[in-house]
Enzyme design. Structure first.
Site, PDB file in Angstrom:
ATOM      1  N   ALA A 119       0.802  -1.222   0.000  1.00  0.00           N
ATOM      2  CA  ALA A 119       0.000   0.000   0.000  1.00  0.00           C
ATOM      3  C   ALA A 119       0.832   1.267   0.000  1.00  0.00           C
ATOM      4  O   ALA A 119       0.288   2.362   0.143  1.00  0.00           O
ATOM      5  CB  ALA A 119      -0.935   0.009   1.212  1.00  0.00           C
ATOM      6  N   SER A 168      -2.796 -11.828 -11.772  1.00  0.00           N
ATOM      7  CA  SER A 168      -2.361 -10.985 -12.890  1.00  0.00           C
ATOM      8  C   SER A 168      -2.836 -11.599 -14.201  1.00  0.00           C
ATOM      9  O   SER A 168      -3.030 -12.824 -14.299  1.00  0.00           O
ATOM     10  CB  SER A 168      -0.831 -10.877 -12.894  1.00  0.00           C
ATOM     11  N   TYR A 207       7.309 -15.086 -12.891  1.00  0.00           N
ATOM     12  CA  TYR A 207       6.279 -14.152 -12.415  1.00  0.00           C
ATOM     13  C   TYR A 207       4.891 -14.739 -12.634  1.00  0.00           C
ATOM     14  O   TYR A 207       4.039 -14.728 -11.729  1.00  0.00           O
ATOM     15  CB  TYR A 207       6.413 -12.812 -13.130  1.00  0.00           C
TER      16      TYR A 207
END
Length: 320
Positions: A34, A162, A187
């Site tokens: 964040a 993702s 990834y």
């Protein structure tokens, strides 16, 4: 869960989609990653809705700057900065111990932090390939360590995956990419692991009566720092991909903005009937557009992979 139903998607314009979330006064929300980008936007929206937002960050200076930015827009925002390095299981355990000692139930946990495509293979402090260790194993350990606090609130977990996971697979014979490193494949696997974990958590909660719900979201494509210059991971300059994404985003073309990319996680965190659900942008190829519910991508549907990943993750993290 104490979240009141009321999430809705407003009309889309060329530059901006509008997402409305319910009043979250009295709730505690934890958002990893964040300190900037999508995670900062998610934290700001939760704070504006009245939630107390816990912001575990690796860089305390960036975290303090993020708090200042949120409070400029949300005077009186209830924010708590905590130290967390997801690439260190000791750091994860220390944060969980502090939160457990405090004892405040956690209504929502958003696993948003991530590392993308370092050009050279790196390892975490515990010896794991850095993307698998940070993006998946760190979150797996954190969620399981604070599970009593989530159960106390009948809370919700949202794991960010993702678009790279759409065609990913688990490389069971070389999860750590030690034999032949490929940054983007590593990834993609790490983000598929995040999704498999989120769905398996929902199944285990239902089977064991834990009382929590779990959903998965993906942000589409937006001009975040994931592909920008990151000297700490060996990337000295911005990638060509992020320059193109910035150009498109600035013109309202195809991809999202940093703000709208957080809408899928916010929807997953606050909408009703989301247990085991999946959200993401509904535009062309899922890279932009208003947030909405999605069909699971093929690699996410394997219960066998999810169960195997859970067992492997328990072994690697020593957290069960």
């Amino acid at each position: 869960m104490r979240i009141r139903v009321g999430s809705s998607i407003g009309p889309m314009t060329k530059q901006r989609e509008v997402l409305t979330i319910p009043d979250l006064t009295g709730q505690r929300v934890l958002v990893t990653g964040a300190s900037d980008g999508i995670g900062l936007g998610i934290a700001a929206r939760f704070a504006a809705a009245g939630a107390e937002v816990v912001m575990p960050v690796r860089n305390r200076g960036k975290g303090d700057h993020a708090v200042d930015r949120i409070r400029r827009d949300v005077p009186g925002a209830r924010l708590q900065i905590e130290d967390l390095d997801l690439s260190s299981l000791a750091s994860v355990a220390a944060l969980a111990e502090r939160l457990s000692a405090d004892g405040t139930p956690i209504d929502v946990l958003v696993g948003n932090a991530g590392l993308m495509n370092p050009p050279e293979r790196g390892v975490t402090r515990d010896g794991f390939e850095v993307q698998f260790g940070t993006n998946h194993l760190g979150h797996f350990a954190l969620v399981n360590r604070v599970l009593p606090l989530l159960r106390a609130a009948q809370g919700r977990v949202v794991m960010q995956t993702s678009v790279a996971a759409r065609r990913a697979s688990m490389q069971w014979d070389d999860l750590q990419f030690a034999e032949r490193y490929h940054g983007m494949r590593a990834y993609s696997q790490s983000k598929l692991a995040c999704a498999l974990f989120g769905f398996e958590l929902a199944r285990r909660s239902r089977a064991n009566g834990w009382g929590i719900t779990s959903a998965v979201s993906h942000p589409g494509v937006a001009p975040t720092a994931l592909l920008a210059a990151r000297p700490e991971v060996g990337r000295a300059r911005d990638t060509p991909e992020v320059r193109v994404i910035r150009w498109l985003s600035a013109r309202g073309l195809l991809v999202g903005t940093v703000e709208t990319a957080g809408h899928s996680a916010l929807l997953a965190a606050t909408a009703a009937d989301m247990d085991g659900g999946f959200t993401g942008p509904t535009g062309l190829a899922g890279v932009g557009g208003p947030a909405g519910r999605q069909e699971l991508w093929a690699p996410m549907r394997s219960v066998a992979d999810a169960e195997r990943l859970w067992a492997v993750s328990e072994g690697l993290t020593a957290v069960s």
